[in-house]
Scaffold this motif. Structure first.
Motif, PDB file in Angstrom:
ATOM      1  N   ALA A  20      14.534  12.705   8.383  1.00 45.58           N
ATOM      2  CA  ALA A  20      15.686  11.933   9.114  1.00 45.58           C
ATOM      3  C   ALA A  20      15.203  11.741  10.466  1.00 45.58           C
ATOM      4  O   ALA A  20      14.896  11.235  11.848  1.00 45.58           O
ATOM      5  N   GLY A  23      12.459  10.215  11.421  1.00 38.58           N
ATOM      6  CA  GLY A  23      12.399   8.738  11.636  1.00 38.58           C
ATOM      7  C   GLY A  23      12.063   7.576  10.151  1.00 38.58           C
ATOM      8  O   GLY A  23      11.760   6.986  10.388  1.00 38.58           O
ATOM      9  N   ASP A 149      23.139  10.403   9.449  1.00 40.34           N
ATOM     10  CA  ASP A 149      21.297   9.145   9.211  1.00 40.34           C
ATOM     11  C   ASP A 149      21.582   8.733   7.855  1.00 40.34           C
ATOM     12  O   ASP A 149      20.726   7.037   7.885  1.00 40.34           O
ATOM     13  N   GLU A 152      23.960   5.481   8.272  1.00 36.81           N
ATOM     14  CA  GLU A 152      23.015   4.176   9.820  1.00 36.81           C
ATOM     15  C   GLU A 152      22.282   3.712   9.577  1.00 36.81           C
ATOM     16  O   GLU A 152      22.142   2.881   9.540  1.00 36.81           O
ATOM     17  N   ALA A 153      21.242   4.282   8.443  1.00 38.78           N
ATOM     18  CA  ALA A 153      20.275   3.384   8.090  1.00 38.78           C
ATOM     19  C   ALA A 153      20.251   2.591   7.286  1.00 38.78           C
ATOM     20  O   ALA A 153      19.013   1.627   7.090  1.00 38.78           O
ATOM     21  N   GLN A 154      21.121   2.669   6.769  1.00 37.53           N
ATOM     22  CA  GLN A 154      21.335   1.678   6.221  1.00 37.53           C
ATOM     23  C   GLN A 154      22.452   0.645   6.460  1.00 37.53           C
ATOM     24  O   GLN A 154      23.267  -0.197   6.085  1.00 37.53           O
TER      25      GLN A 154
END
Length: 176
Positions: A20, A23, A149, A152-154
């Motif tokens: 995470a 990135g 993380d 929010e990444a999805q």
């Protein structure tokens, strides 16, 4: 056995956290049914709940549409919510899990009836290494940060609602 489980869990959290932070969260996005995510999350923690005589009540809506999600990471987040709910609940209590559609999102929630979290700490719960002061429970302070993380990444959102002596509800949404 419990020490090994805790060590593996901490190593897993650190690996997820490093991905995470770099990135480089690898997402395996595919069509998945929200009900299956909930069922698999419950299966993974049933033993923990039984050890503490805590019942898991599933209030997932029927006929939910599929979502585009990383199934493993989404289950991981629900497992984290459920594990925390069990940890902070007294014996012979209940934890509730639900999933339902609201507009173009599926909302996943885990509710416990523990001691709750003071308002001044709620905004910090998803920060790395944060632990609520005077909490007697052990942990790394990484689980909720990793959860944030992953969600929010999805393209989702994550939040908590809690009142002292009323318990806590941890939730996240993912788009349909």
């Amino acid at each position: 056995k419990q020490d090994n489980f805790r060590m593996v869990k901490k190593l897993s959290e650190l690996l997820n956290m490093s991905q995470a932070e770099a990135g480089k969260i690898h997402l395996d996005i595919k069509q998945v049914n929200a009900s299956i995510i909930v069922e698999n999350a419950i299966k993974a923690i049933e033993t923990n709940a039984k050890e503490k005589n805590i019942s898991i009540k599933n209030y997932t809506a029927e006929n939910l549409p599929n979502i585009n999600a990383d199934e493993d990471k989404t289950i991981w987040v629900l497992n984290n919510f459920l594990t925390n709910a069990i940890k902070y609940s007294s014996e012979k209590n209940a934890v509730e899990i639900s999933a339902y559609q609201k507009e173009n999102n599926i909302i996943f929630s885990v509710k416990d009836y523990g001691k709750g979290i003071a308002k001044e700490y709620q905004s910090k719960l998803f920060d790395r290494y944060f632990k609520v002061p005077n909490s007697n429970e052990k942990g790394t302070g990484l689980g909720l940060a990793i959860s944030k993380d992953f969600i929010e990444a999805q393209g989702g959102k994550i939040w908590v609602e809690s009142e002292i002596n009323q318990g806590s509800t941890f939730s996240f949404s993912l788009p349909v």
